[in-house]
Motif scaffolding. Structure first.
Motif, PDB file in Angstrom:
ATOM      1  N   ARG A 112      33.493  39.583  50.251  1.00 55.89           N
ATOM      2  CA  ARG A 112      32.815  38.854  49.181  1.00 55.89           C
ATOM      3  C   ARG A 112      33.673  38.823  47.916  1.00 55.89           C
ATOM      4  O   ARG A 112      33.172  38.708  46.829  1.00 55.89           O
ATOM      5  CB  ARG A 112      31.470  39.497  48.884  1.00 55.89           C
ATOM      6  N   ARG A 113      34.948  38.992  48.074  1.00 52.37           N
ATOM      7  CA  ARG A 113      35.841  39.004  46.923  1.00 52.37           C
ATOM      8  C   ARG A 113      36.509  37.633  46.809  1.00 52.37           C
ATOM      9  O   ARG A 113      37.449  37.337  47.533  1.00 52.37           O
ATOM     10  CB  ARG A 113      36.889  40.090  47.096  1.00 52.37           C
ATOM     11  N   PRO A 114      36.040  36.808  45.891  1.00 51.02           N
ATOM     12  CA  PRO A 114      36.580  35.448  45.795  1.00 51.02           C
ATOM     13  C   PRO A 114      37.986  35.412  45.205  1.00 51.02           C
ATOM     14  O   PRO A 114      38.371  36.283  44.435  1.00 51.02           O
ATOM     15  CB  PRO A 114      35.598  34.758  44.858  1.00 51.02           C
ATOM     16  N   ASP A 115      38.688  34.389  45.581  1.00 49.19           N
ATOM     17  CA  ASP A 115      40.002  34.128  45.006  1.00 49.19           C
ATOM     18  C   ASP A 115      39.787  33.202  43.803  1.00 49.19           C
ATOM     19  O   ASP A 115      39.432  32.043  43.965  1.00 49.19           O
ATOM     20  CB  ASP A 115      40.897  33.455  46.050  1.00 49.19           C
ATOM     21  N   ILE A 116      39.984  33.731  42.601  1.00 48.75           N
ATOM     22  CA  ILE A 116      39.726  32.938  41.390  1.00 48.75           C
ATOM     23  C   ILE A 116      41.017  32.373  40.790  1.00 48.75           C
ATOM     24  O   ILE A 116      41.049  31.978  39.625  1.00 48.75           O
ATOM     25  CB  ILE A 116      38.942  33.745  40.341  1.00 48.75           C
ATOM     26  N   THR A 117      42.065  32.284  41.598  1.00 51.00           N
ATOM     27  CA  THR A 117      43.360  31.782  41.131  1.00 51.00           C
ATOM     28  C   THR A 117      43.240  30.412  40.477  1.00 51.00           C
ATOM     29  O   THR A 117      43.804  30.174  39.396  1.00 51.00           O
ATOM     30  CB  THR A 117      44.364  31.719  42.296  1.00 51.00           C
ATOM     31  N   ILE A 118      42.511  29.494  41.110  1.00 51.23           N
ATOM     32  CA  ILE A 118      42.389  28.127  40.572  1.00 51.23           C
ATOM     33  C   ILE A 118      41.696  28.158  39.208  1.00 51.23           C
ATOM     34  O   ILE A 118      42.121  27.472  38.274  1.00 51.23           O
ATOM     35  CB  ILE A 118      41.642  27.212  41.564  1.00 51.23           C
ATOM     36  N   ALA A 119      40.651  28.954  39.066  1.00 49.88           N
ATOM     37  CA  ALA A 119      39.955  29.058  37.778  1.00 49.88           C
ATOM     38  C   ALA A 119      40.897  29.608  36.704  1.00 49.88           C
ATOM     39  O   ALA A 119      40.915  29.125  35.573  1.00 49.88           O
ATOM     40  CB  ALA A 119      38.718  29.945  37.907  1.00 49.88           C
ATOM     41  N   ARG A 120      41.680  30.609  37.064  1.00 56.38           N
ATOM     42  CA  ARG A 120      42.640  31.177  36.110  1.00 56.38           C
ATOM     43  C   ARG A 120      43.671  30.140  35.679  1.00 56.38           C
ATOM     44  O   ARG A 120      43.998  30.029  34.505  1.00 56.38           O
ATOM     45  CB  ARG A 120      43.358  32.371  36.726  1.00 56.38           C
ATOM     46  N   GLU A 121      44.175  29.387  36.658  1.00 62.24           N
ATOM     47  CA  GLU A 121      45.253  28.438  36.368  1.00 62.24           C
ATOM     48  C   GLU A 121      44.760  27.175  35.665  1.00 62.24           C
ATOM     49  O   GLU A 121      45.367  26.734  34.694  1.00 62.24           O
ATOM     50  CB  GLU A 121      45.971  28.058  37.668  1.00 62.24           C
ATOM     51  N   LEU A 122      43.666  26.584  36.147  1.00 59.42           N
ATOM     52  CA  LEU A 122      43.218  25.300  35.609  1.00 59.42           C
ATOM     53  C   LEU A 122      42.421  25.412  34.310  1.00 59.42           C
ATOM     54  O   LEU A 122      42.608  24.615  33.400  1.00 59.42           O
ATOM     55  CB  LEU A 122      42.383  24.545  36.646  1.00 59.42           C
ATOM     56  N   ILE A 123      41.524  26.368  34.247  1.00 59.63           N
ATOM     57  CA  ILE A 123      40.669  26.441  33.053  1.00 59.63           C
ATOM     58  C   ILE A 123      40.832  27.750  32.281  1.00 59.63           C
ATOM     59  O   ILE A 123      40.080  28.039  31.365  1.00 59.63           O
ATOM     60  CB  ILE A 123      39.183  26.186  33.399  1.00 59.63           C
TER      61      ILE A 123
END
Length: 105
Positions: free
Chosen positions: A41-52
């Motif tokens: 249940r550990r999401p990959d938040i890479t896109i959130a970090r990079e885009l927003i």
């Protein structure tokens, strides 16, 4: 885009922490997991970090304390009672005893 918390913890850990912080006398009941329950249940938040440029900045215990404080001030009599649910059951459950496991009030 995933906006979850990348710090994994179990539902048991969450429940135990909530019980401790609320000083509840609640007991935990373990039930079998549905076959399609996610193992991680550990999401990959890479896109959130990079885009927003977003990442969570409230730790679990701090967030629970704020949530507990908020709900301690809410008059719960103004809310509808929960409806019967079977969220703990597998959506494809064809077990003959499935109805016996449903939560009822």
């Amino acid at each position: 885009m995933n906006l979850g918390n990348p710090h994994e913890f179990t539902i048991r850990q969450l429940a135990e922490k909530t019980i401790a912080l609320t000083k509840s006398k609640s007991k935990l009941i373990e039930m079998p997991l549905p076959h399609d329950d996610p193992k991680q249940r550990r999401p990959d938040i890479t896109i959130a970090r990079e885009l927003i440029k977003w990442e969570p900045n409230v730790q679990l215990e701090e967030g629970l304390k704020k949530t507990i404080d908020y709900f301690s001030k809410v008059d719960m009599r103004t809310f509808k009672k929960p409806t019967q649910h079977d969220a703990h059951m597998n959506s494809n459950d064809d077990d003959k005893d499935a109805k016996k496991r449903k939560v009822t009030k």
